[in-house]
Enzyme design. Sequence first.
Site, mmCIF file in Angstrom:
data_model
loop_
_atom_site.group_PDB
_atom_site.id
_atom_site.type_symbol
_atom_site.label_atom_id
_atom_site.label_comp_id
_atom_site.label_asym_id
_atom_site.label_seq_id
_atom_site.Cartn_x
_atom_site.Cartn_y
_atom_site.Cartn_z
ATOM 1 N N GLY A 268 4.378 2.338 -6.269
ATOM 2 C CA GLY A 268 3.942 1.879 -7.272
ATOM 3 C C GLY A 268 4.038 0.634 -8.146
ATOM 4 N N LYS B 80 -9.405 -2.770 -0.213
ATOM 5 C CA LYS B 80 -10.409 -1.408 -1.231
ATOM 6 C C LYS B 80 -10.072 -0.427 -2.257
ATOM 7 C CE LYS B 80 -14.389 -0.460 -2.763
ATOM 8 N NZ LYS B 80 -15.595 -2.219 -3.579
ATOM 9 N N ARG C 5 10.853 9.972 6.888
ATOM 10 C CA ARG C 5 12.733 10.924 5.987
ATOM 11 C C ARG C 5 11.463 12.056 5.772
ATOM 12 N NH1 ARG C 5 9.901 10.931 0.838
ATOM 13 N NH2 ARG C 5 8.899 9.030 0.341
#
Lengths: 470, 152
Positions: free
Chosen positions: A165, A201, A299
């Site tokens: 984030g 978008k 990973r």
Amino acid sequence: MISKILIANRGEIAVRIIRTCKSLDIRTVAIYSEADKDSLHVKMADEAYCIGPARPDLSYLNMEAILTVAQMTECDAIHPGYGFLSENPEFAEKTEQFGCVFIGPNYKAIRLLGQKSVARDIMKKAGIPVMPGSDSCISSPEEGAKIAAEIGYPVLIKATSGGGGKGMRLVEKPEDFIKLCQTAQAEAASAFGDDRVYVEKYMLNPRHIEVQIVADQWGRVFALGVRECSIQRRHQKLLEESSSVALTPELRKKIAETALKVVRTINNGKDGVIYHNLGTVEFLLDEDGHFFFMEMNTRLQVEHPVTEMTCGGYDLVALQIADAMKEEPLPLENEILDNHGWAIECRINAEDPTSAFVPSPGTIEKYVAPGGLNVRLDTAVYQGYKIPSCYDTMIGKLIVWGNNRDEAISRMLVALDEFEIEGVANTISFHKYILNNRDFYNGRFSTAFVEKHYDDYMNKIKLSQKQKKD
Amino acid sequence: MEISQLEQIYQILSDNGFDEIELRLGTTDRIKMARSVSSGVSQSQKNTAILNNTANIEGQSKETNTDSNKTEIRSELVGVFQFMDEDESFFPKVGDEVAMGEKLGKILSLNSIKEIKSPIDGRICEISVKKNDIIDYGHLLFVLEDSSDIKS
């Protein structure tokens, strides 16, 4: 042949890797920071070395110290776990140059897929659905604003080197674009040393679906079931399931085939990179059953146990080690292995869900672990253990398996009731709330679930406290 | 947010040497907290201090010699220990007098060599390491006694 592995990680994942190594008769070397001297992974490994103070950049991210220990202890391979250096191409490359096997994909593949905008472009060209957006990184906020106007608001500005984030901004109105773009660029520069961003978008109420990939160095690629990770808070997953109520068998097959195509697209690239070891292809799913490639994680994933519980009982860490040995193709046959039964994982963190999930590090005064048929607990804590304040606050991952989703939910609720943790706040009450929630039970949820239901959870907590007082 | 929670956040700052922390609560509230570096021992200060008297280092109390004229020298990196010269022409022994800045040994890591120098004028009381030992971060190497204390 690999006979000794250094585990460049801490906590439950280090413990989990050590367990597999022991079962394969492979010796283990743990590294730890001063804050982790009493950790379980330090006690369980054959050898353990303190490599620095608590600060991650001076210990678990300190490549020189880790490679020094690998050299001193004559390790054949390094397992990076997840987080820390696991997706750092420089570390993977240095490990190889140093003559050690990096247990993970080739560093070139890690580097390629780490550039989110590059990966997105490659997939788009290969005909894999991606969310509408810029073709690559934008050259200026003004160019980004133009693209945003074309694809329509809301849009997401994302850092190409990003994750978790950071460097990401949701823009709902055109007048906010330039300012938010500049903020995202500054944050990306600070977090990743790379201020390049792209525009995509924004999907309203998406579901997070992912496919576990296993691949070997002979170019064989396998999809081991799907996972749904829509129950998350601020991009941190709280509860994962395998399979997903949002997918029909046909859609499950289609999404697994698309994930295989993602890996084959990498393998067919000009640079001759063969993707091997584990990987996770992440998709966003909309309410009409359309899915879009989001990114590929190179990973072992935190939530891998739900795949292990539903896909033939394969030990994914053992498969990673087998691939790293490069002695023979992996012992898998079917390209797509569908989930059998249902598994749920709850990430139990030392956070206070009644106080906006504020971290609650400290000493675990009382600890009673749940058990029973098809109940698994991956943890590195014990009674008397002090959860340090400097790392993530995970207490453990509680995983259950059932013949179907109902059975798995019931079993998880029993296990959560059994689980006793005192001394630190924890998220058990919130997990119980999720599992008892009607929308969750009926499969009507998206990544907005926690935000949507948090007030209701708080009301229920207050009511229950009042009833106790009365 | 309650005061106890703010105190807990400060403790996190202090424990880890962070100078600034930012928290987001809900969708609207944000708390930013910064501390003056001089208000506590920063991690970088700790790293420098680790070669000095560990009595000054936060979190090292268990390993600190309570005798105030003793100075412990600990490793600040992981590696292989060697005494100063390959031919061992200088091989410190307990009881040797050493001058401030005098080289006592070195730690070899993958790409670097860290020389261990005496931080004081003093006498070697204890040698806790042997040639080619694998040394952890924070490993005790030498204990020195201050010359001025010896004289007095």
